[in-house]
Scaffold this motif. Structure first.
Motif, PDB file in Angstrom:
ATOM      1  N   PHE A   1     -40.550  -6.164  17.032  1.00 50.05           N
ATOM      2  CA  PHE A   1     -40.093  -5.032  15.871  1.00 50.05           C
ATOM      3  C   PHE A   1     -40.339  -3.757  16.980  1.00 50.05           C
ATOM      4  O   PHE A   1     -39.805  -2.663  16.721  1.00 50.05           O
ATOM      5  N   LYS A   2     -40.773  -3.963  18.307  1.00 49.22           N
ATOM      6  CA  LYS A   2     -41.252  -2.730  18.981  1.00 49.22           C
ATOM      7  C   LYS A   2     -39.723  -2.144  19.442  1.00 49.22           C
ATOM      8  O   LYS A   2     -39.703  -0.955  19.998  1.00 49.22           O
TER       9      LYS A   2
ATOM     10  N   ASP B   1     -45.218  -7.455  24.493  1.00 53.24           N
ATOM     11  CA  ASP B   1     -43.836  -7.013  23.805  1.00 53.24           C
ATOM     12  C   ASP B   1     -43.309  -5.595  24.054  1.00 53.24           C
ATOM     13  O   ASP B   1     -42.113  -5.171  24.109  1.00 53.24           O
TER      14      ASP B   1
ATOM     15  N   GLY C   1     -52.099  -4.805  14.961  1.00 52.49           N
ATOM     16  CA  GLY C   1     -53.041  -4.977  16.096  1.00 52.49           C
ATOM     17  C   GLY C   1     -53.538  -3.357  16.451  1.00 52.49           C
ATOM     18  O   GLY C   1     -54.580  -2.982  16.157  1.00 52.49           O
ATOM     19  N   ASN C   2     -52.823  -2.601  16.902  1.00 52.45           N
ATOM     20  CA  ASN C   2     -53.052  -1.159  17.058  1.00 52.45           C
ATOM     21  C   ASN C   2     -52.862  -0.347  15.948  1.00 52.45           C
ATOM     22  O   ASN C   2     -53.196   0.951  15.934  1.00 52.45           O
ATOM     23  N   LEU C   3     -52.228  -0.698  14.936  1.00 57.65           N
ATOM     24  CA  LEU C   3     -52.074  -0.332  13.661  1.00 57.65           C
ATOM     25  C   LEU C   3     -50.916   0.703  13.699  1.00 57.65           C
ATOM     26  O   LEU C   3     -51.029   1.808  12.837  1.00 57.65           O
ATOM     27  N   GLY C   4     -50.024   0.712  14.559  1.00 60.18           N
ATOM     28  CA  GLY C   4     -48.998   1.673  14.853  1.00 60.18           C
ATOM     29  C   GLY C   4     -47.957   1.422  13.519  1.00 60.18           C
ATOM     30  O   GLY C   4     -47.402   2.168  13.047  1.00 60.18           O
ATOM     31  N   ASN C   5     -47.751   0.124  13.476  1.00 60.90           N
ATOM     32  CA  ASN C   5     -46.751  -0.162  12.533  1.00 60.90           C
ATOM     33  C   ASN C   5     -47.061   0.167  11.062  1.00 60.90           C
ATOM     34  O   ASN C   5     -46.395   0.581  10.311  1.00 60.90           O
TER      35      ASN C   5
ATOM     36  N   ALA D   1     -49.899 -10.277  20.724  1.00 54.31           N
ATOM     37  CA  ALA D   1     -49.570  -8.686  20.679  1.00 54.31           C
ATOM     38  C   ALA D   1     -50.407  -8.100  19.599  1.00 54.31           C
ATOM     39  O   ALA D   1     -50.344  -6.872  19.528  1.00 54.31           O
TER      40      ALA D   1
ATOM     41  N   THR E   1     -42.812  -9.623  12.681  1.00 53.84           N
ATOM     42  CA  THR E   1     -42.603  -8.658  13.815  1.00 53.84           C
ATOM     43  C   THR E   1     -42.139  -9.305  14.952  1.00 53.84           C
ATOM     44  O   THR E   1     -41.845  -8.686  16.271  1.00 53.84           O
TER      45      THR E   1
HETATM   46  C1  LIG Z   1     -47.108  -4.808  18.791  1.00 53.93           C
HETATM   47  C2  LIG Z   1     -47.080  -6.144  17.818  1.00 53.93           C
HETATM   48  C3  LIG Z   1     -47.815  -6.134  16.633  1.00 53.93           C
HETATM   49  C4  LIG Z   1     -48.762  -5.216  16.319  1.00 53.93           C
HETATM   50  O1  LIG Z   1     -48.374  -4.005  16.053  1.00 53.93           O
HETATM   51  P1  LIG Z   1     -49.386  -2.524  15.764  1.00 53.93           P
HETATM   52  O2  LIG Z   1     -48.394  -1.574  15.808  1.00 53.93           O
HETATM   53  O3  LIG Z   1     -50.076  -2.577  17.067  1.00 53.93           O
HETATM   54  O4  LIG Z   1     -50.298  -2.935  14.870  1.00 53.93           O
HETATM   55  C5  LIG Z   1     -47.645  -7.216  15.745  1.00 53.93           C
HETATM   56  N1  LIG Z   1     -46.545  -8.090  16.325  1.00 53.93           N
HETATM   57  C6  LIG Z   1     -46.030  -8.286  17.111  1.00 53.93           C
HETATM   58  C7  LIG Z   1     -44.980  -9.248  17.678  1.00 53.93           C
HETATM   59  C8  LIG Z   1     -46.125  -7.093  18.206  1.00 53.93           C
HETATM   60  O5  LIG Z   1     -45.377  -7.094  19.348  1.00 53.93           O
END
Ligand SMILES: *Cc1c(COP(=O)(O)O)cnc(C)c1O
Length: 435
Positions: free
Chosen positions: A113-114, A145, A252-256, A304, A383
């Protein structure tokens, strides 16, 4: 006079009234805080309902945010170019999974999703730099990612070059191939150290006046330019369902998740967000009312999301008070053993092949429904594509996922990576020599 648009402030109070352009190009606020919007536009429900396709929807939503700084026809063209891949919403079919769909966000060029954030951000930066002779170097420390999405998203841009640092031997073979494949304007360094070494080197380059003078910028998830695009696909899923939904977000980093909150704050009806974390359980603990301090990250199968101290937590607390945070977000921590069980269960019960990150999100829905009895339709954000993690899929399910053509093609392309010692001095030398 320019129409006054949405402006941004620092979460730490040290900056106000900042334009989107400035927030995008600088990344971090001067006081070390993160940029958050000072006001939030209302997105009327007919916008997602009536848009012809995803790029049209994206352009309409972005226009509400950015029209004062980027002309709408430009946003239209940019959305069509950045989001040139499908965003399917796939209902799961199987007993126990009624009303659960998977929103597949992995059909972009690097299969995570990045790509949404990186591709849109590259084009927005390109727009602002177009008529200037300003040049930027995007410096990224990556453990997977982000690096490949940024390298792919920014490749070939006139005024922007990308320098990537990754820890040699600590990313999967597929991830490494995606990082080192040769792209115009992109240089990759395999650092003989850890991800933390890479991050330390990048931070040092930002504060060293000699390297900072090169026009350094970052493209990680603290940049507001990645956050706004990550709001768009929530509208797409909401539109299809046409009713309140629960969103499960592998985090993870909670950006999504922060992107989702912005969508909800601008009017998208969301029953609840599920913050689906792996063993890195900082945020679920906070939501459960336990005292938490940032801690070192733990390595898991969903690598990730291996973030001990999520940086966007600071943004979430700036956008929502503690009570509203509890009301809007439910959290859970899914350890590796439960992640593996989730991949198996979902495959057996529905035939859906989930990558380890998506499997964490699916398990969160199961737990949420069991705990609350809330059967509201749920959308799980997928993701990453399972083909990014062939070793895990093979081990858990006993077969290898099919490799999409765009991934297979990388295996035959020339690569471009140099070894680098794990020190700030080594990076500085390369940057000053124009890598
Ligand atoms: C980066 C990532 C996440 C976490 O997203 P955040 O925005 O950091 O919370 C989850 N799944 C995948 C596959 C990612 O690459």
């Amino acid at each position: 006079m320019m129409k006054r648009g949405i402006t941004y402030r620092s979460t730490r109070g040290g900056a106000r009234g900042v334009s989107f352009r400035e927030a995008l190009l600088t990344g971090l606020a001067p006081d070390g805080g993160l940029f958050v919007p000072e006001s939030i536009p209302v997105i009327p429900p007919e916008i997602p309902r009536e848009a012809a396709d995803f790029p049209a929807l994206a352009a309409e939503v972005l226009t509400r945010w950015l029209a004062a700084e980027v002309p709408p026809d430009r946003l239209s063209a940019l959305s069509r170019d950045a989001f040139s891949f499908p965003v399917p919403l796939v209902p799961l079919l199987g007993k126990g999974w009624e009303g659960v769909s998977v929103l597949e966000l992995f059909h972009g060029p690097t299969l995570s999703f990045k790509d949404f954030g990186a591709r849109a951000m590259a084009r927005l930066m390109g727009h602002f730099l177009e008529a200037s002779d300003e040049r930027l170097t995007i410096l990224v420390a990556t453990s997977g990612d982000t690096g490949s999405a940024v390298a792919d998203g920014f490749a070939g841009m006139d005024n922007i070059r990308v320098v990537l640092l990754y820890p040699k031997g600590q990313v999967s073979p597929t991830q490494e191939r995606q990082l080192i494949v040769r792209r115009p304007g992109v240089r990759s360094f395999a650092v003989a150290g850890t991800f933390d070494d890479c991050q330390r080197m990048v931070k040092a380059a930002f504060v060293d006046p000699e390297t900072a003078a090169l026009g350094l910028s970052s493209a990680n998830s603290i940049n507001i330019g990645r956050l706004l695009p990550q709001m768009l696909y929530y509208f797409r899923a909401g539109r299809q369902r046409g009713e309140e939904v629960v969103f499960s977000v592998p985090s993870g980093n909670l950006g999504n998740l922060t992107g989702g909150l912005l969508a909800a704050l601008s009017g998208l009806p969301v029953r609840r967000f599920l913050a689906a974390h792996n063993a890195n359980d900082f945020f679920p603990n906070v939501l459960a009312g336990r005292a938490e301090t940032p801690k070192a990250s733990r390595r898991t199968l969903s690598n990730a999301m291996d973030v001990g101290a999520p940086s966007n937590f600071e943004r979430i607390t700036a956008l929502l008070g503690p009570e509203e945070m509890q009301a809007r977000i439910w959290g859970t921590s899914v350890a590796d053993r439960a992640t593996v069980a989730s991949m198996r269960r979902v495959y057996e019960e529905t035939g859906y092949l989930a990558d380890p990150h998506t499997a964490v999100g699916l398990e969160a829905v199961r737990r949420y429904r069991a705990e609350t009895g809330d059967a509201t339709p749920a959308v799980v954000l997928a993701t990453a594509h399972p083909a990014k993690f062939p070793e895990t899929v093979e081990r858990v399910l006993g077969f290898s996922p099919e490799t999409p053509e765009r991934l297979a093609a990388l295996m035959h392309r020339p690569t471009n990576a140099a070894a680098l010692a794990p020190t700030p001095a080594a990076l500085k030398e390369r940057l000053l020599a124009h890598v």
